[in-house]
Design an enzyme around this catalytic site. Sequence first.
Site, mmCIF file in Angstrom:
data_model
loop_
_atom_site.group_PDB
_atom_site.id
_atom_site.type_symbol
_atom_site.label_atom_id
_atom_site.label_comp_id
_atom_site.label_asym_id
_atom_site.label_seq_id
_atom_site.Cartn_x
_atom_site.Cartn_y
_atom_site.Cartn_z
ATOM 1 C CD GLN A 23 65.499 29.163 106.858
ATOM 2 O OE1 GLN A 23 64.474 28.892 106.022
ATOM 3 N NE2 GLN A 23 66.801 28.542 106.738
ATOM 4 C CB SER A 62 59.870 34.067 104.164
ATOM 5 O OG SER A 62 60.053 32.969 103.381
ATOM 6 C CG LEU A 63 59.085 29.690 108.734
ATOM 7 C CD1 LEU A 63 58.760 30.564 109.944
ATOM 8 C CD2 LEU A 63 57.930 28.921 108.364
ATOM 9 N NE ARG A 71 57.238 28.070 103.359
ATOM 10 C CZ ARG A 71 58.268 28.988 103.595
ATOM 11 N NH1 ARG A 71 58.904 28.836 104.552
ATOM 12 N NH2 ARG A 71 58.323 29.990 102.753
ATOM 13 C CG HIS A 93 60.856 33.689 98.481
ATOM 14 N ND1 HIS A 93 59.512 33.268 99.030
ATOM 15 C CD2 HIS A 93 61.563 33.784 99.759
ATOM 16 C CE1 HIS A 93 59.294 32.963 100.032
ATOM 17 N NE2 HIS A 93 60.443 33.284 100.774
ATOM 18 C CD GLN A 124 55.693 32.393 101.275
ATOM 19 O OE1 GLN A 124 56.196 31.091 101.346
ATOM 20 N NE2 GLN A 124 55.352 33.008 102.458
#
Length: 545
Positions: free
Chosen positions: A244, A327-328, A352, A440, A494
Amino acid sequence: MPEYHPGTDIEIPDAVPTSGFRCAISNTKRYMRHNAVEVKEVCEAAYTGDYALLQEMLSCGDARNLFNGDLNAHVNNITALHMAAMSGQTECVELLLKAKADPHIKESMHFGNDPEDGKTSLEYAKAAGYDDICEILENCETDQPYGWYVPSGDGNNAKMYTCWEWGKAPVKGYFSSRPGAAEANGFDPMKYGTGPLKDDDDEEEQKQTPLTATTRPAAAPVMKAPAAPVGPPPLPVGILFPGQGSQYVKMMSTVKDIPAVQEMLKKANEILGYDVLELCLNGPEAKLEETRYCQPAMFIAGLAGLEKLRQEREEAVTRFQFTAGLSLGEYTALCAAGVFTFEDGLKIVQLRGAAMQEAAAMSKQAMLSVAGLEKDKLASLCKDAAKSEGPKAVCQIANELFPKGFSCAGTEKTILALKDLAEANGALQAKVLKTSGGFHTSLMAPAQERLAKALDELLPNMQPPKHTVYMNVTAAPLAPGTDPKEIVALLKKQLTSPVLWEPSVQAMIKAGVTEYYEVGPMKQIKAMMKRINPKVWGTTTNVEV
């Protein structure tokens, strides 16, 4: 016969030790009760250099947090000592050796490879250029006798305890050159010049060389072969997926006409309930930036880019060695590695994104991009900023992106305080990001609960990866064939853990990957690569969508 702690009359309960390994660091609280400490936690601490945690598990902890298992066990084909050696964690290497980690153990090899080709911790350290660790391991290999290690099969190169030991290593090929060994492990039977195993039922062969109990060579233990034939070896290629923040209006315009992408978009519209291509092409930008819309769009865009790369260089897609996502992007990487289908991946990403956006709306949250400060200094400033805002304040490093380049996340007031502190302490940049939440960090705990439940439900449909995946939480590789349960556990962590992007990329580089593709919108990953390793930046290609 009861077993006692050395030099004491304290009896070790029979059921507590989980292997024949016994830690050489004396602590009478060890092996006294069952606990939840697993070898993968030891490996993670060794790889990341968390010496304090490793010391607690191996040396100074109590019955609740001392490691009771086999320190020499393989996790994703390598041991804790391998992981410390390959990542340059000198203190951790020394502690592991003090605990009696075995430097002779080789990595466990997949079917199709010769177990005797497995690398030791020393070989990994040499490849990474850690001279101090090489010297330590060389001395230890000389001092520590060579043990007995499983020569073949699923558990090849695992150490066996309470049995005969070699003392000195046998010559290479001692096991693998034996009749039947190549077939049992799936590698070329001509490697050692012995050729394929003779067919005992061949009458002509039996006439020429009658086989008796005294003349027949002992076949190596037979390993069950996979159902499908072993394919060509992987190429030194890494596929990297952005997360993202890389989205932009008009993305997908160059890939929307690829047939495989059109099929994905058709399925996506049914799953999402809206026209995702319309959103990508025409926005509005504010809507595309919303986490619940952005994450599914980025997931699709990454896989669409993979289809574009397939048209341009198919073998890079079918034979890549490593993959990772920011991340994503980690979900895109796992889908590319075959862990879940496009449909299942999109559903979990949709959940998510929605869960993270809801968690972000529960309080005022923010993220800050910081460049020019060392990690320890920035972590200290995060603590100072949190102290100034009270007990409910959250402020921590959320992403390790490149040398002296981070993003931090937390409660809004704390992040604004961190911005001032960072600038006052010489940061080259301290910029508040246009994101909707403190990703996070512990602020994502509500989203983590929803995601964990969904991942548990998805687990039966997940498959072991077909390619090695470097995970955000550990920066460590998950090898092909890894149990999806391990992947689910890391994906759960995560959301509330820092993304170790730079360490992941550094590990891939040390492992020998020479060619990289950034697959997805924009060029943020390549820009970071220039700061991580300028030489590798030159061999990184953008696959724009």
